[in-house]
Design an enzyme around this catalytic site. Structure first.
Site, PDB file in Angstrom:
ATOM      1  N   CYS A 115       0.863  -1.191   0.000  1.00  0.00           N
ATOM      2  CA  CYS A 115       0.000   0.000   0.000  1.00  0.00           C
ATOM      3  C   CYS A 115       0.903   1.247   0.000  1.00  0.00           C
ATOM      4  O   CYS A 115       1.736   1.391  -0.902  1.00  0.00           O
ATOM      5  CB  CYS A 115      -0.928  -0.063   1.209  1.00  0.00           C
ATOM      6  SG  CYS A 115      -2.160   1.238   1.362  1.00  0.00           S
ATOM      7  N   ASP A 162      -8.187  -3.216  -8.549  1.00  0.00           N
ATOM      8  CA  ASP A 162      -7.863  -2.109  -7.647  1.00  0.00           C
ATOM      9  C   ASP A 162      -8.329  -0.787  -8.249  1.00  0.00           C
ATOM     10  O   ASP A 162      -7.701  -0.255  -9.163  1.00  0.00           O
ATOM     11  CB  ASP A 162      -6.360  -2.079  -7.385  1.00  0.00           C
ATOM     12  CG  ASP A 162      -5.962  -1.146  -6.251  1.00  0.00           C
ATOM     13  OD1 ASP A 162      -6.751  -0.225  -5.933  1.00  0.00           O
ATOM     14  OD2 ASP A 162      -4.872  -1.334  -5.696  1.00  0.00           O
ATOM     15  N   HIS A 190      -7.218  -4.121  -4.230  1.00  0.00           N
ATOM     16  CA  HIS A 190      -6.217  -3.488  -3.381  1.00  0.00           C
ATOM     17  C   HIS A 190      -6.153  -4.214  -2.040  1.00  0.00           C
ATOM     18  O   HIS A 190      -7.174  -4.584  -1.469  1.00  0.00           O
ATOM     19  CB  HIS A 190      -6.569  -2.018  -3.149  1.00  0.00           C
ATOM     20  CG  HIS A 190      -5.481  -1.246  -2.481  1.00  0.00           C
ATOM     21  ND1 HIS A 190      -4.377  -0.781  -3.161  1.00  0.00           N
ATOM     22  CD2 HIS A 190      -5.317  -0.865  -1.187  1.00  0.00           C
ATOM     23  CE1 HIS A 190      -3.578  -0.140  -2.322  1.00  0.00           C
ATOM     24  NE2 HIS A 190      -4.124  -0.183  -1.108  1.00  0.00           N
TER      25      HIS A 190
END
Length: 221
Positions: A115, A162, A190
């Site tokens: 991330c 994502d 994600h």
């Protein structure tokens, strides 16, 4: 299980890092947090990677804004994490990353992040010369500096579903850096590598992990 230690950046800032693995390990990894802090999930990743024979440090980069941050994967956690991320200058993040790498020197050291940490791992390859390999998992900010020269081998991983990192961004990265292996995981969203999230995808996580471990085994020599 690891332990929290204290490190000092070049500007005098003292911050925590989760340390795992044998202190005498011949290879090392810097594991960079998501926007949720060095929480249980990040500590579990550090412990897991250490089990492959690495000395692992996961720096608490949020310490510059607030100490002892461990956020949940909830809307409130996301909101707080984004606020903390915005409060820390990128240059200061890199001071902490460099201090973490220095603690692991002179071992061949890699950096891997998830991330926000995936973007920071990219900075480790483009704004530092401390690493022999860098791996980013779903780093949304990579596209913003996609043309930056890299100082070490890089591997990147993205989920096809994502919405925060559209495939047009991934393709732009691939076009700018054609020599970098970039993997796209169909059916993965994600955070597909985090089993604390609803988006966890065991198959994509296992494949991305296998590729990451093989990449580090190749380059951290």
């Amino acid at each position: 299980m690891g332990e929290m230690i204290e490190l000092t950046a070049s500007d005098g800032h003292k911050f925590h890092a989760y340390a795992a693995g044998d202190e005498k390990a011949e290879r090392a990894l810097v594991v960079v947090q998501e926007i949720f802090g060095v929480n249980q999930h990040m500590r579990e990743i550090a412990d897991h990677l250490a089990s492959f024979g690495y000395r692992v440090l996961s720096p608490a980069v949020f310490d510059r804004a607030e100490r002892n941050v461990e956020l949940d994967y909830t809307p409130d956690g996301i909101k707080k994490g984004l606020e903390l991320r915005a409060a820390i200058a990128e240059s200061n993040v890199m001071l902490d990353i460099e201090a973490t790498a220095a603690n692991l020197s002179p071992r061949p050291t890699g950096i891997i992040g998830y991330c926000w940490g995936g973007t920071i791992a990219w900075w480790g390859a483009t704004r530092s010369k401390s690493f022999k390999a860098a791996i980013g998992w779903y780093g949304g900010g990579i596209v913003q500096t996609k043309e930056a020269p890299i100082a070490c081998p890089v591997q990147l991983h993205f989920g096809a579903l994502d919405k925060g990192i559209p495939l047009t961004d991934v393709e732009a990265i691939k076009t700018s850096q054609p020599e970098i292996p970039v993997f796209i995981y169909e059916g993965a969203d994600h955070g597909f590598g985090c089993d604390a999230r609803a988006s966890f995808n065991a198959e994509a996580n296992k494949l991305a992990e296998d590729r990451s471990l093989a990449f580090f085994a190749e380059h951290l020599v």
